[in-house]
Design a protein around this motif. Structure first.
Motif, mmCIF file in Angstrom:
data_model
loop_
_atom_site.group_PDB
_atom_site.id
_atom_site.type_symbol
_atom_site.label_atom_id
_atom_site.label_comp_id
_atom_site.label_asym_id
_atom_site.label_seq_id
_atom_site.Cartn_x
_atom_site.Cartn_y
_atom_site.Cartn_z
ATOM 1 N N ILE A 129 0.840 -1.201 0.000
ATOM 2 C CA ILE A 129 0.000 0.000 0.000
ATOM 3 C C ILE A 129 0.874 1.250 0.000
ATOM 4 C CG2 ILE A 129 -1.679 1.320 1.333
ATOM 5 C CD1 ILE A 129 -2.922 -1.268 2.206
ATOM 6 N N ALA A 130 1.907 1.265 0.857
ATOM 7 C CA ALA A 130 2.776 2.446 0.923
ATOM 8 C C ALA A 130 3.455 2.688 -0.417
ATOM 9 C CB ALA A 130 3.828 2.256 2.016
ATOM 10 N N TYR A 131 3.893 1.622 -1.072
ATOM 11 C CA TYR A 131 4.549 1.761 -2.369
ATOM 12 C C TYR A 131 3.594 2.345 -3.388
ATOM 13 C CZ TYR A 131 6.640 0.531 -6.834
ATOM 14 O OH TYR A 131 7.146 0.594 -8.100
ATOM 15 N N GLN A 132 2.362 1.855 -3.438
ATOM 16 C CA GLN A 132 1.432 2.325 -4.448
ATOM 17 C C GLN A 132 1.008 3.760 -4.170
ATOM 18 O OE1 GLN A 132 -1.052 -1.627 -5.184
ATOM 19 N NE2 GLN A 132 -1.134 -0.160 -6.802
ATOM 20 N N GLU A 133 0.899 4.125 -2.900
ATOM 21 C CA GLU A 133 0.504 5.489 -2.596
ATOM 22 C C GLU A 133 1.585 6.466 -3.048
ATOM 23 O OE1 GLU A 133 -0.992 6.391 1.194
ATOM 24 O OE2 GLU A 133 -2.673 5.024 1.057
ATOM 25 N N MET A 134 2.814 5.999 -3.221
ATOM 26 C CA MET A 134 3.882 6.893 -3.637
ATOM 27 C C MET A 134 4.065 6.914 -5.154
ATOM 28 S SD MET A 134 6.798 6.130 -0.754
ATOM 29 C CE MET A 134 7.956 7.265 -1.498
ATOM 30 N N ASN A 135 3.749 5.812 -5.826
ATOM 31 C CA ASN A 135 4.209 5.691 -7.196
ATOM 32 C C ASN A 135 3.163 5.405 -8.260
ATOM 33 O OD1 ASN A 135 7.265 5.830 -6.892
ATOM 34 N ND2 ASN A 135 6.721 4.315 -5.353
ATOM 35 N N GLU A 136 2.021 4.864 -7.954
ATOM 36 C CA GLU A 136 1.135 4.460 -9.018
ATOM 37 C C GLU A 136 -0.327 4.451 -8.595
ATOM 38 O OE1 GLU A 136 1.202 -0.197 -9.309
ATOM 39 O OE2 GLU A 136 3.246 0.515 -8.961
ATOM 40 N N LEU A 137 -1.188 4.362 -9.581
ATOM 41 C CA LEU A 137 -2.606 4.253 -9.323
ATOM 42 C C LEU A 137 -2.968 2.811 -9.001
ATOM 43 C CD1 LEU A 137 -4.080 6.337 -12.298
ATOM 44 C CD2 LEU A 137 -3.924 7.059 -9.906
ATOM 45 N N TYR A 138 -4.076 2.645 -8.313
ATOM 46 C CA TYR A 138 -4.628 1.309 -8.147
ATOM 47 C C TYR A 138 -5.380 0.935 -9.423
ATOM 48 C CZ TYR A 138 -3.353 1.658 -3.247
ATOM 49 O OH TYR A 138 -2.635 1.791 -2.082
ATOM 50 N N PRO A 139 -5.520 -0.355 -9.694
ATOM 51 C CA PRO A 139 -6.128 -0.772 -10.971
ATOM 52 C C PRO A 139 -7.509 -0.190 -11.224
ATOM 53 C CG PRO A 139 -5.089 -2.635 -9.874
ATOM 54 C CD PRO A 139 -5.044 -1.497 -8.899
ATOM 55 N N TRP A 140 -8.299 -0.003 -10.176
ATOM 56 C CA TRP A 140 -9.665 0.484 -10.350
ATOM 57 C C TRP A 140 -9.743 2.008 -10.539
ATOM 58 C CZ3 TRP A 140 -7.770 -2.022 -6.009
ATOM 59 C CH2 TRP A 140 -7.490 -1.211 -4.906
#
Length: 360
Positions: A4-15
């Protein structure tokens, strides 16, 4: 670093890709403030950070996303971007002293909190809003756009909200405010009216189920149901320690003739109180639902126990307690004493489910 921390910094979630395509090109057009609202746990903060990064990027991609390679992107990823400002409550500061990724107005307050050993505030204060003055009114790096991200926006107390309102009424040039809110209805109407409001949709269940499986979440359907269809909450719910606490909670409240409310409150009072109230709300919902319709939404594995319990409980008392939990949920965000708060709630539950024990 967690997923979660990684995605909040670098990319969108699939939805989030569909809504990204809808709003990115016009996100900062003819507006000085955005309000991103929606259910907790669907990735609003990740979306807001991704948007901020793309607006600050020096070489955006064809999809209007941040390139991840320019100086601006590297600053953003290192949490030192001079044109990005993150404002969060002191309670959102992690134990390491770091806020959620980004420059934060709580930097100095964290030191003061450590010195005084006071419980970190759940609010965004007027002092934090006032510290924005130098950032928003002085020229930014290379005179480019500056972004202020406030999360969660409903954590602003009245004084802070009014201080922000003055800035929204007379917006500084080349500054974009992004407000992220789980409960946007709690914001001042005057603040909401000065923002372009965007509702981030609840993700498709099938897509989220696939994503949870990819993250290694066991029992994704159960975790998603217990998390009220919020995928990030479902990930938290699936963690072994958290799931074990929840399982023990349900085991105890399902045995009202023997469970000890005082002891249970002692085990749980350091956790997030709204979560614990939500556990009891879902449990009581299933009791009510089975009594009225014979259906269970959340706790399918406890059907036999639920059937036994509702056969003896007073439905009127149960319905009243279930409705009162709505008020309890509101109060849980700022209790004076967490342990006493839980004790009172659990004793009230015992009074409904085992009145003879409560009376004795």
């Amino acid at each position: 670093m967690s997923i979660i921390a990684y995605q909040e910094m670098n990319e969108l979630y699939p939805w989030q890709h569909a809504i990204w395509q809808q709003i990115r090109s016009t996100a900062a057009s003819n507006t000085h403030a955005l309000l991103l609202k929606g259910r907790k746990g669907i990735g609003k903060l990740a979306f807001a950070r991704y948007l901020a990064k793309s607006l600050l990027c020096q070489r955006v991609t064809a999809e209007q996303a941040a390139c991840g390679l320019c100086t601006s992107c590297r600053w953003f990823e290192q949490e030192i971007h001079p044109n990005f400002y993150l404002m969060v409550p002191a309670a959102c500061i992690e134990p390491s002293g770091e806020a959620n990724p980004g420059r934060s107005s709580t930097d100095n307050q964290d030191t003061d909190t450590a010195r005084s050993r006071k419980k970190p505030s759940q609010y965004i204060t007027i002092e934090q809003v006032r510290t924005l003055d130098d950032f928003v009114y002085l020229s930014g790096h290379q005179d480019s756009i500056k972004v202020v991200l406030i999360h969660p926006a409903e954590a602003m107390n009245i004084a802070a909200a009014n201080a922000l309102l003055k800035k929204l009424e007379e917006p500084p040039p080349n500054v974009l405010f992004i407000l992220v809110a789980h409960r946007s209805q709690e914001l001042l109407p005057t603040v909401r009216s000065r923002c372009r409001q965007i509702t981030l949709p609840v993700p498709d269940v099938a897509a989220v189920r696939n994503w949870l499986t990819q993250q290694g979440v066991k029992h994704p359907d159960l975790c998603l149901a217990l998390a009220s269809a919020s995928p990030l909450q479902a990930v938290v719910f699936s963690r072994d320690d958290y799931f074990a606490l929840y399982t023990d909670f349900i085991r105890q409240v399902s045995l009202p003739d023997s469970f000890d409310p005082i002891s249970l409150a002692g085990k749980l009072h350091k956790l997030d109180l709204p979560d614990i109230v939500s556990w009891l709300q879902k449990w009581c919902y299933d009791l009510m639902s089975y009594r009225m319709t014979g259906k269970i939404r959340y706790h399918l594995q406890q059907e036999k126990i639920i059937k036994k319990l509702v056969a003896t409980v007073d439905p009127v008392q149960l319905a009243r307690f279930w409705r009162n939990l709505i008020t309890t949920q509101q109060l849980s965000r700022h209790p004076l004493n967490a342990r006493l708060f839980l004790e009172e709630m659990l004793l009230s539950y015992l009074k409904v489910m085992a009145p003879e024990r409560y009376a004795s």
